[in-house]
Design an enzyme around this catalytic site. Sequence first.
Site, PDB file in Angstrom:
ATOM      1  N   ALA A  88      44.389  53.937  33.818  1.00 47.18           N
ATOM      2  CA  ALA A  88      45.215  52.743  34.064  1.00 47.18           C
ATOM      3  C   ALA A  88      44.361  51.694  34.762  1.00 47.18           C
ATOM      4  CB  ALA A  88      46.413  53.096  34.938  1.00 47.18           C
ATOM      5  N   LYS A  89      44.840  50.487  34.809  1.00 49.27           N
ATOM      6  CA  LYS A  89      44.149  49.430  35.566  1.00 49.27           C
ATOM      7  C   LYS A  89      45.123  48.298  35.790  1.00 49.27           C
ATOM      8  CE  LYS A  89      39.796  48.716  36.933  1.00 49.27           C
ATOM      9  NZ  LYS A  89      38.746  49.714  37.193  1.00 49.27           N
ATOM     10  N   GLY A  90      44.855  47.483  36.789  1.00 51.86           N
ATOM     11  CA  GLY A  90      45.738  46.346  37.036  1.00 51.86           C
ATOM     12  C   GLY A  90      45.169  45.417  38.064  1.00 51.86           C
TER      13      GLY A  90
END
Length: 429
Positions: A113-115
């Site tokens: 995931a990333k954000g």
Amino acid sequence: MASKAESAPARKEGMYDVVMRQFEAAADIMKLDPGVRKILSKTNTEIVVHFPVRLDNGKIEVFTGYRVQHNNALGPYKGGLRYHSTVDIDGARALAIWMTWKTSLAGLPYGGAKGGIHLNPKEYSKNELERITRRFTYALGDNIGPDLDIPAPDVNTNPQIMAWIADTFSSTKSPSTRFANLHVVTGKPIGAGGLAGRDRATGFGVVANLKAWSKLTNNPLKGMRFTVQGFGNVGYWTAHFLLKEGATLIAVQDATATLHNPKGIDPEALNAHSEANGRNIQGFKGAAEMDPKEFWALDCDIVVPAALGNQITEENAGSIKAKVVAEGANGPTDIQGEQILLKNGVHIIPDILCNSGGVIGSYYEWLQNKRAEIWKIEEVLEMIHDKIETSFNQVVETAKEFKVDWRMSAYIVALRRLETTYMERGIFP
Ligand code: NAD
């Protein structure tokens, strides 16, 4: 008056196109199962939140934050949060996908995931950043969690920001679950459940890779000259550990300046200067400022990109004289840049292998928290070193098996593990 919070930019060709092309190429070469290929070519969940924050001047700003969860076949989603004016949905997608490959390659029980938040953090006070972080965490709600999705530091985020996230997340849940919920993030300060050595894990891992490369290619690191782009967490710690191997830092570039000293730059003195100067290297007395355009062409043995994506391109790749590019950053080399480097015989230690020390360190922090233990830094660094060596050797062996470069091989190792998991577990219902 112009608003401080910038609006999200329109879609442009960028890191997402690069990661997808790399994925398609690897899937073709290894003949990835068509069903698994379909699953992995999409992200599972994409969250965009707009949230208001009151600034120090009393006015309200609305910010845009992202969390993209690509795949969780191997375990909870894992990946950093970035605070930068380039953060957008495509970038978050690309970085989330790279995280899935990275955790798979490292043999960790995690997905990807990333954000982050679309903003320039240098425009806000510490109190404003705290309120922005806490409100972003609140807006993400139950989409993150210690067994669901565990963020970590990335560009312009640090242990302090992780501590605010942990505190906000756990304070908004039932008091009976407070301690388990504090583990919603890794990269926390030591006093808030952080791991000794997590601060340096990524740079330590970059150098562990370079040591493995040095052994494989019979190129001693002692006496080598290196350059670093980006002098934040990854750039500084990489320089720190490379110096211990007897190599000399001759140039550093960050967002504010490009510094050069052929006799050597002391990373500790530069770091002290940067800390005192709002994390900018400009104005450091131990090196001369040079034209940023000349940076990549400097005569050296090792180049460490440790800033943003798409930095080594067809415009500068041909000028690189180094023997090896160690990708501390995520996605620093684009497709054309990579082809030029490979044609010129420059080795590339690909990002999903080279900077995996960070997520390996995060895994040990998570385990330490789950077991309610406190580990020593020496043990932690040794465990990271072992894991990196194992992955490096797997990548080299698989490159021979498929007659491909190390990036393709790293992808193949990662995709094989995911494919096996899907084959064994099947698809619900
Ligand atoms: P950081 O915020 O600590 O440092 C970023 C550095 O990049 C700063 O020195 C900044 O001035 C510089 N920079 C920004 N824009 C630049 C530009 N246009 N030209 C030159 N320099 C520029 O961030 P970090 O945590 O060190 O992350 C750096 C890279 O490493 C990112 O690509 C990140 O995704 C990757 N990475 C970080 C970790 C981690 O544990 N922190 C782990 C794996 C990968």
